[in-house]
Design an enzyme around this catalytic site. Structure first.
Site, PDB file in Angstrom:
ATOM      1  N   ASP A 174      -4.347   4.936   6.664  1.00  0.00           N
ATOM      2  CA  ASP A 174      -5.018   6.062   7.296  1.00  0.00           C
ATOM      3  C   ASP A 174      -5.983   5.490   8.345  1.00  0.00           C
ATOM      4  O   ASP A 174      -5.561   5.183   9.464  1.00  0.00           O
ATOM      5  CB  ASP A 174      -5.712   6.838   6.160  1.00  0.00           C
ATOM      6  CG  ASP A 174      -6.367   8.119   6.595  1.00  0.00           C
ATOM      7  OD1 ASP A 174      -5.649   9.107   6.816  1.00  0.00           O
ATOM      8  OD2 ASP A 174      -7.596   8.146   6.693  1.00  0.00           O
ATOM      9  N   GLU A 234       0.843  -1.210   0.000  1.00  0.00           N
ATOM     10  CA  GLU A 234       0.000   0.000   0.000  1.00  0.00           C
ATOM     11  C   GLU A 234       0.873   1.254   0.000  1.00  0.00           C
ATOM     12  O   GLU A 234       2.027   1.220   0.433  1.00  0.00           O
ATOM     13  CB  GLU A 234      -0.857   0.017   1.275  1.00  0.00           C
ATOM     14  CG  GLU A 234      -2.324  -0.264   1.057  1.00  0.00           C
ATOM     15  CD  GLU A 234      -3.103   0.881   0.406  1.00  0.00           C
ATOM     16  OE1 GLU A 234      -2.562   1.588  -0.461  1.00  0.00           O
ATOM     17  OE2 GLU A 234      -4.275   1.040   0.761  1.00  0.00           O
ATOM     18  N   ASP A 235       0.276   2.364  -0.431  1.00  0.00           N
ATOM     19  CA  ASP A 235       0.981   3.637  -0.341  1.00  0.00           C
ATOM     20  C   ASP A 235       0.925   4.206   1.076  1.00  0.00           C
ATOM     21  O   ASP A 235       1.929   4.683   1.602  1.00  0.00           O
ATOM     22  CB  ASP A 235       0.423   4.653  -1.354  1.00  0.00           C
ATOM     23  CG  ASP A 235      -1.097   4.789  -1.320  1.00  0.00           C
ATOM     24  OD1 ASP A 235      -1.768   4.118  -0.513  1.00  0.00           O
ATOM     25  OD2 ASP A 235      -1.625   5.588  -2.127  1.00  0.00           O
TER      26      ASP A 235
HETATM   27  P1  IMP Z   1      -7.640   3.727   4.828  1.00  0.00           P
HETATM   28  O1  IMP Z   1      -8.572   2.617   4.443  1.00  0.00           O
HETATM   29  O2  IMP Z   1      -8.390   4.839   5.499  1.00  0.00           O
HETATM   30  O3  IMP Z   1      -6.474   3.264   5.634  1.00  0.00           O
HETATM   31  O4  IMP Z   1      -7.212   4.401   3.480  1.00  0.00           O
HETATM   32  C1  IMP Z   1      -5.998   4.268   2.867  1.00  0.00           C
HETATM   33  C2  IMP Z   1      -6.113   4.941   1.509  1.00  0.00           C
HETATM   34  O5  IMP Z   1      -6.531   6.290   1.655  1.00  0.00           O
HETATM   35  C3  IMP Z   1      -4.784   5.010   0.810  1.00  0.00           C
HETATM   36  O6  IMP Z   1      -4.568   3.906  -0.025  1.00  0.00           O
HETATM   37  C4  IMP Z   1      -4.895   6.289   0.007  1.00  0.00           C
HETATM   38  O7  IMP Z   1      -5.477   6.013  -1.255  1.00  0.00           O
HETATM   39  C5  IMP Z   1      -5.831   7.148   0.779  1.00  0.00           C
HETATM   40  N1  IMP Z   1      -5.115   8.184   1.558  1.00  0.00           N
HETATM   41  C6  IMP Z   1      -5.081   8.307   2.899  1.00  0.00           C
HETATM   42  N2  IMP Z   1      -4.343   9.356   3.298  1.00  0.00           N
HETATM   43  C7  IMP Z   1      -3.876   9.913   2.158  1.00  0.00           C
HETATM   44  C8  IMP Z   1      -3.017  11.047   1.911  1.00  0.00           C
HETATM   45  O8  IMP Z   1      -2.521  11.755   2.802  1.00  0.00           O
HETATM   46  N3  IMP Z   1      -2.768  11.308   0.594  1.00  0.00           N
HETATM   47  C9  IMP Z   1      -3.266  10.583  -0.423  1.00  0.00           C
HETATM   48  N4  IMP Z   1      -4.062   9.513  -0.230  1.00  0.00           N
HETATM   49  C10 IMP Z   1      -4.373   9.180   1.048  1.00  0.00           C
HETATM   50 MG    MG Z   2      -4.552   4.183  -2.189  1.00  0.00          MG
END
Ligand code: IMP
Ligand code: MG
Length: 182
Positions: free
Chosen positions: A105, A101-102
């Protein structure tokens, strides 16, 4: 593009050191495994990170891609995860998987995908993220490999986007808030 960046969080050299370190960790951790190792890139954000990382892993690896629904055009997660592109493989039992993953969050995307891949019979599932924002967690989740822990700022570059922009920047930077508050 560069004028929209408030501050560089990870330079190209710092990212290079991260991919070198994680590739070595993966080589060590999987040295004695008899299963095939599959890296699954989560599109689109993980693509730059996985491309650099996989070139530094010395053991044989296979690659694949999955895509899940995510942020849309905003900076807040919708919280609902849909698989848009799935693995077209019937049997995962011979695979040790690392999901790439990048950024983590809320933690919802990766916790969902790990469960999904385990339910589908993967021999093992680990996770690897370039960036982690632990202060934003909504579900408990710890990655197995992490490039850098960052504060709660919206970041772009090196695969990460805002409304599909900035993915091609070679570093990770904090986006000026006025760009998404407009
Ligand atoms: P999670 O399911 O909330 O953990 O979401 C993770 C995804 O949210 C990542 O794969 C990103 O696509 C997106 N994301 C979360 N924070 C950022 C950020 O600061 N910049 C760009 N994309 C983000
Ligand atoms: Mg993403």
């Amino acid at each position: 593009m560069i004028n929209d960046i408030q501050k560089i969080l990870l330079s190209q050299d710092e990212i290079d050191a991260i991919t070198t370190r994680i590739a070595q960790q993966i080589d060590n951790d999987y040295a004695d495994r008899s299963k095939r190792l599959l890296l699954i890139c989560i599109l689109k954000g993980g693509v730059v990170f996985m491309s650099d990382l996989m070139k530094k892993i010395r053991r044989p690896v296979e690659i694949d891609f999955m895509k899940v629904s995510s942020y849309g055009n905003g900076t807040e997660s919708s919280g609902r995860i849909n698989i848009i592109l799935d693995l077209h493989r019937s049997d995962l039992s011979d695979l040790d998987i690392i999901v790439i993953e990048d950024i983590i969050d809320s933690g919802k995307t990766l916790s969902y995908l790990v469960e999904y891949l385990k339910l589908n019979g993967a021999h093992s599932v680990k996770t690897c993220t370039l960036l982690d924002k632990p202060s934003r967690r909504q579900v408990e989740f710890e990655p197995d490999y992490c490039g850098a822990i960052i504060p709660d700022e919206f970041v772009v570059g090196y695969g990460l986007d805002y409304a599909e922009h900035y993915r091609t920047l070679p570093f990770v930077g904090i986006l000026k808030p006025e760009i998404y508050e407009k």
